[in-house]
Write an enzyme that holds these catalytic residues in place. Sequence first.
Site, PDB file in Angstrom:
ATOM      1  N   LEU A  98       0.896  -0.949  -0.055  1.00 27.07           N
ATOM      2  CA  LEU A  98      -0.064   0.071  -0.001  1.00 27.07           C
ATOM      3  C   LEU A  98       0.783   1.166   0.154  1.00 27.07           C
ATOM      4  CD1 LEU A  98      -3.017  -0.847   2.172  1.00 27.07           C
ATOM      5  CD2 LEU A  98      -2.456  -1.482  -0.003  1.00 27.07           C
ATOM      6  N   GLY A 143       0.940  -5.316   0.994  1.00 30.57           N
ATOM      7  CA  GLY A 143      -0.123  -5.343   0.203  1.00 30.57           C
ATOM      8  C   GLY A 143       0.575  -6.077  -1.256  1.00 30.57           C
ATOM      9  N   ASN A 167       4.572  -7.573   6.637  1.00 30.39           N
ATOM     10  CA  ASN A 167       5.397  -6.924   7.524  1.00 30.39           C
ATOM     11  C   ASN A 167       4.604  -5.681   8.290  1.00 30.39           C
ATOM     12  OD1 ASN A 167       5.378  -5.366   5.376  1.00 30.39           O
ATOM     13  ND2 ASN A 167       7.133  -4.403   5.610  1.00 30.39           N
ATOM     14  N   GLU A 168       3.312  -5.802   8.389  1.00 31.85           N
ATOM     15  CA  GLU A 168       2.690  -4.658   8.848  1.00 31.85           C
ATOM     16  C   GLU A 168       2.866  -4.235  10.357  1.00 31.85           C
ATOM     17  OE1 GLU A 168       1.346  -6.723   6.847  1.00 31.85           O
ATOM     18  OE2 GLU A 168      -0.083  -5.542   5.509  1.00 31.85           O
TER      19      GLU A 168
END
Length: 292
Positions: A98, A143, A167-168
């Site tokens: 994202l 994303g 990996n958020e």
Amino acid sequence: MALAAGRAMLMRSGVRLGTQAAARGGNGARRFMNHRVVVEPNTVPGVAVIKFKNPPVNSLTLEFLTEFVICLEKLENDKTFRGVVLTSDCPGIFSAGLDLREMCGKNPAHYAEYWRAVQEMWLKVYLSNLVLVAAINGTSPAGGCLIALSCDYRVLADNPRYRMGLNETLLGLVVPFWFKDTLVNTIGHRASERALQLGLLFPPAEALQLGMVDQVVPEDQVQSTALSVMTQWLAIPDHVRQLTKNMIRKATADHLIKHQEADIQNFINFISRDSIQKSLQVYLENLKQKKH
Ligand SMILES: CC/C=C\C/C=C\C/C=C\CC/C=C/CC(=O)SCCNC(=O)CCNC(=O)[C@H](O)C(C)(C)COP(=O)(O)OP(=O)(O)OC[C@H]1O[C@@H](n2cnc3c(N)ncnc32)[C@H](O)[C@@H]1OP(=O)(O)O
């Protein structure tokens, strides 16, 4: 998302559809070109190759998401196509995920529009009637990884610099439940618990071992391998394959569809927090500084 809604979104985003061009390649095949997504019919009958072309890192901006969904819809509606290979035109990067600038310093209306576009992109890819094969020729965090995980088959380039995973948490973000569901459906519950909490990005050998990708091949063979895998998938009649895919994926997609508006509201509330905005700004700043 209906094509019309996507077009409206493109217009709102200031993208002129008039810039889309249809040209003919050397073999007479049609080649659709947008700004950020290039669609090329390939040498394999019934198969198109979509190349992400949103330099420098194929981040998923609102405009990119809109063009991508429109391209997929066009291919789905054109009965000449039965399969699509997704790959990148940006060297070394499949997609950086994202676009962080879409989630930083904007207003709630923008966050709502952006998050809906992310949801619609995922639903379009995850439930596509086409056979989708990801030819992952670069790094694919968050994303970017989600797009690959939502395809029917994944071929990854054997380059130890390329990493793949959700990996958020490393960005101070909570992984959305439907990203989590997509990973759990691919690599299982226990492996997802560890990968998601630690925000792990895996090199090719580990991604293969976990089942995050189906094949790891030399970098120059990623697209050709994806195309030969496609031939195997296209040997199955479309209607039985599509019904089977739908049977397996419907519950996961329905979970988001049922909670789509609440998910948008959760995203707005979460991303608007001062602490989250601060973490994203620091993360972006670190990306810039790493160059110096
Ligand atoms: C209680 C809570 C309940 C519910 C919660 C509800 C919802 C959940 C909320 C939020 C979830 C949001 C989900 C997000 C998923 C994502 O996808 S987040 C994005 C994750 N992506 C990354 O971490 C990748 C970051 N980028 C990199 O690591 C590197 O750039 C990369 C390895 C891809 C490439 O490296 P390199 O080739 O060296 O290039 P640079 O790092 O120099 O980058 C070039 C320029 O591009 C800019 N950039 C990089 N990535 C992004 C990005 N994702 N978005 C925007 N811009 C990006 C980078 O800053 C450089 O810009 P510059 O040239 O300096 O201007």
